[in-house]
Enzyme design. Structure first.
Site, PDB file in Angstrom:
ATOM      1  N   HIS A  13      -6.308  -0.564   7.905  1.00  0.00           N
ATOM      2  CA  HIS A  13      -5.696  -0.067   6.659  1.00  0.00           C
ATOM      3  C   HIS A  13      -6.811   0.376   5.707  1.00  0.00           C
ATOM      4  O   HIS A  13      -7.285  -0.396   4.874  1.00  0.00           O
ATOM      5  CB  HIS A  13      -4.826  -1.165   6.017  1.00  0.00           C
ATOM      6  CG  HIS A  13      -4.031  -0.700   4.826  1.00  0.00           C
ATOM      7  ND1 HIS A  13      -2.698  -1.003   4.648  1.00  0.00           N
ATOM      8  CD2 HIS A  13      -4.373   0.040   3.747  1.00  0.00           C
ATOM      9  CE1 HIS A  13      -2.263  -0.472   3.510  1.00  0.00           C
ATOM     10  NE2 HIS A  13      -3.274   0.157   2.940  1.00  0.00           N
ATOM     11  N   ASN A  17      -9.664   8.704   0.911  1.00  0.00           N
ATOM     12  CA  ASN A  17     -10.212   8.990  -0.423  1.00  0.00           C
ATOM     13  C   ASN A  17     -10.461   7.724  -1.240  1.00  0.00           C
ATOM     14  O   ASN A  17     -11.258   7.740  -2.177  1.00  0.00           O
ATOM     15  CB  ASN A  17      -9.305   9.962  -1.188  1.00  0.00           C
ATOM     16  CG  ASN A  17      -9.550  11.391  -0.741  1.00  0.00           C
ATOM     17  OD1 ASN A  17     -10.624  11.936  -0.953  1.00  0.00           O
ATOM     18  ND2 ASN A  17      -8.576  11.985  -0.073  1.00  0.00           N
ATOM     19  N   PRO A  99      -2.447  14.474   4.011  1.00  0.00           N
ATOM     20  CA  PRO A  99      -2.786  15.905   4.084  1.00  0.00           C
ATOM     21  C   PRO A  99      -2.323  16.593   2.806  1.00  0.00           C
ATOM     22  O   PRO A  99      -1.196  16.377   2.353  1.00  0.00           O
ATOM     23  CB  PRO A  99      -1.996  16.399   5.303  1.00  0.00           C
ATOM     24  CG  PRO A  99      -1.690  15.171   6.093  1.00  0.00           C
ATOM     25  CD  PRO A  99      -1.534  14.068   5.086  1.00  0.00           C
ATOM     26  N   GLY A 193       1.287   5.767  -1.562  1.00  0.00           N
ATOM     27  CA  GLY A 193       1.457   6.389  -2.875  1.00  0.00           C
ATOM     28  C   GLY A 193       2.028   5.380  -3.855  1.00  0.00           C
ATOM     29  O   GLY A 193       2.455   4.283  -3.454  1.00  0.00           O
ATOM     30  N   GLU A 223       4.737  -3.859  -2.576  1.00  0.00           N
ATOM     31  CA  GLU A 223       3.618  -3.925  -3.533  1.00  0.00           C
ATOM     32  C   GLU A 223       4.116  -4.230  -4.931  1.00  0.00           C
ATOM     33  O   GLU A 223       3.377  -4.740  -5.770  1.00  0.00           O
ATOM     34  CB  GLU A 223       2.869  -2.597  -3.562  1.00  0.00           C
ATOM     35  CG  GLU A 223       1.983  -2.360  -2.378  1.00  0.00           C
ATOM     36  CD  GLU A 223       1.362  -0.982  -2.435  1.00  0.00           C
ATOM     37  OE1 GLU A 223       2.082  -0.002  -2.153  1.00  0.00           O
ATOM     38  OE2 GLU A 223       0.176  -0.866  -2.759  1.00  0.00           O
TER      39      GLU A 223
HETATM   40  P1  5GP Z   1      -5.948   9.757   0.592  1.00  0.00           P
HETATM   41  O1  5GP Z   1      -4.602   9.698   1.233  1.00  0.00           O
HETATM   42  O2  5GP Z   1      -6.010  10.802  -0.493  1.00  0.00           O
HETATM   43  O3  5GP Z   1      -7.072   9.887   1.561  1.00  0.00           O
HETATM   44  O4  5GP Z   1      -6.198   8.331  -0.094  1.00  0.00           O
HETATM   45  C1  5GP Z   1      -5.764   8.004  -1.398  1.00  0.00           C
HETATM   46  C2  5GP Z   1      -4.257   7.892  -1.451  1.00  0.00           C
HETATM   47  O5  5GP Z   1      -3.826   6.777  -0.653  1.00  0.00           O
HETATM   48  C3  5GP Z   1      -3.720   7.576  -2.836  1.00  0.00           C
HETATM   49  O6  5GP Z   1      -3.513   8.742  -3.587  1.00  0.00           O
HETATM   50  C4  5GP Z   1      -2.401   6.863  -2.518  1.00  0.00           C
HETATM   51  O7  5GP Z   1      -1.401   7.807  -2.242  1.00  0.00           O
HETATM   52  C5  5GP Z   1      -2.728   6.115  -1.259  1.00  0.00           C
HETATM   53  N1  5GP Z   1      -3.155   4.721  -1.578  1.00  0.00           N
HETATM   54  C6  5GP Z   1      -4.407   4.239  -1.622  1.00  0.00           C
HETATM   55  N2  5GP Z   1      -4.413   2.929  -1.915  1.00  0.00           N
HETATM   56  C7  5GP Z   1      -3.132   2.580  -2.049  1.00  0.00           C
HETATM   57  C8  5GP Z   1      -2.487   1.342  -2.330  1.00  0.00           C
HETATM   58  O8  5GP Z   1      -3.104   0.288  -2.545  1.00  0.00           O
HETATM   59  N3  5GP Z   1      -1.139   1.379  -2.388  1.00  0.00           N
HETATM   60  C9  5GP Z   1      -0.410   2.509  -2.145  1.00  0.00           C
HETATM   61  N4  5GP Z   1       0.912   2.427  -2.207  1.00  0.00           N
HETATM   62  N5  5GP Z   1      -0.990   3.674  -1.872  1.00  0.00           N
HETATM   63  C10 5GP Z   1      -2.334   3.715  -1.827  1.00  0.00           C
END
Ligand code: 5GP
Length: 363
Positions: A13, A17, A99, A193, A223
């Protein structure tokens, strides 16, 4: 810390980003400040804050996404994140990312994923295996002359995330993209998200389609308190869930009887105050119940952590020794979405030896 670092680990997990290096985040921020695109006084407090609430974490993601909107940056971050995990002896990584489409730089969801794949291919400091079935066990085990330096190897598989801000159509596009990209190591779909936004049922058609097409599914679940959603998610029976912080008694019963593995992100849960303190973290109860668990970082950059630190945190907080931690890490192999060939290969090695078997000695 030393044995937590040297032990082979499995990360299931990690958001691309969210795992951005601090130094890269600052460098990219300064670049955009220099160009006058963003005002440092508006973002400084979000970047420098240590304990961020869930809402502040998502504000930081909005900033990160402003910084990482072009293909080159996506490629760079992918490369750095994988190098960082490999450097702490993560031997298998399931990296997830959403994406994104950005018309202003000609980015489609597809070209975003291609930029991620370019990042995977561009790594030269470690060996990266990301195409399923590209190697048989024979070549993995074949011993290379035992002289020269050791090269680490990391197996990487990708999950494509659906963001809760997206439409049902965009989610379906992501699932179709995942199917198209399956030959390049995309193995599943994640729903993530901001948990306070949207209704997960919007994504049911896409998630059901993913399942029909034999993609694995993991859901961010519980969450925030949302009893109905948690129950419906558990009823859906995803292959794994992430977090599981706000489950009620009946949910715990359902989860335990379902044996759905839980991706546990200790630091993330504590920093965002999703869980009051480590003493009351559900890891303890689930561990005692022998429920399938895997320790993960979630967002190593955003929460200034690493998988090594998560293992140390769990060991110190719950009084677990090396043997238990090794077992925890080894068991995680059972919960990966890896192709069965890779899972069999990993299972067939005495776990403490896994790292040295996976590493290749170069002449
Ligand atoms: P990406 O998908 O842009 O590579 O990584 C960042 C995205 O992952 C965030 O914009 C969010 O949508 C999701 N994300 C990252 N950490 C969390 C978290 O702790 N909880 C949730 N629900 N989404 C997360």
């Amino acid at each position: 810390m030393e044995w937590c670092l040297s032990m082979p680990k499995v990360e299931l997990h990690a958001h691309l980003n969210g795992s951005i290096r601090d130094s890269t985040l600052l460098e990219l921020t300064e670049g955009l400040v220099g160009k006058g695109v963003i005002d440092i006084s508006e973002v400084e407090h979000i970047i420098k804050k240590y304990n961020r609430s869930v809402a502040e974490v998502f504000k930081l993601f909005d900033l990160i996404h402003i910084l990482t909107t072009d293909h080159e940056t996506v490629t760079r971050i992918t490369r750095e994140v994988i190098e960082d995990f490999a450097s702490e002896n993560v031997v298998y990584l399931e990296l997830r990312t959403t994406p994104k489409r950005n018309d202003s730089v000609g980015m489609s969801k597809r070209s975003y994923v291609e930029a991620v794949l370019k990042g995977l291919r561009s790594i030269t400091s470690v060996d990266v295996d990301f195409i399923p079935h590209c190697e048989d066990s024979k070549s993995l085990f074949s011993s290379v002359p035992a002289i020269g330096h050791v090269r680490k190897r990391i197996y990487v598989r990708l999950l494509l995330s659906i963001d809760r801000r997206e439409t049902a159509e965009a989610a379906m596009e992501t699932v179709k993209l995942a199917l198209e990209m399956r030959p390049f190591g995309v193995v599943g779909i994640d729903l993530s998200g901001n948990p306070s936004i949207g209704d997960w049922a919007t994504y049911l058609p896409a998630l059901k389609f993913a399942r029909e097409q034999r993609l694995y599914v993991t859901l961010h679940c519980g969450e925030v308190p949302n009893s109905v959603e948690i129950k419906n998610m558990l009823d859906f029976r995803p292959q794994r869930i992430g977090h599981a912080c706000h489950l009620e008694d009946e949910h715990w019963r359902q989860l335990k009887s379902s044996k759905i593995p839980v991706e546990i992100c200790l630091t993330s849960n504590i920093r965002t105050l999703t869980i009051r303190s480590i003493e009351v973290h559900h890891f303890g109860d689930l561990y005692k119940a022998k429920h399938p668990l895997v320790l993960c970082t979630d967002d190593s950059g955003v929460f200034s952590t690493s998988l090594t630190e998560e293992y140390k945190f769990a060991a110190d907080s719950f009084g677990l020794g090396r043997r238990e931690m090794f077992e925890l890490s080894r068991n995680a192999i059972e919960y990966t979405f890896a192709d069965s060939k890779l899972a069999i290969l990993f299972r067939s090695v005495p776990y403490p030896r896994l790292k040295s078997v996976v590493e290749k000695k170069k002449e």
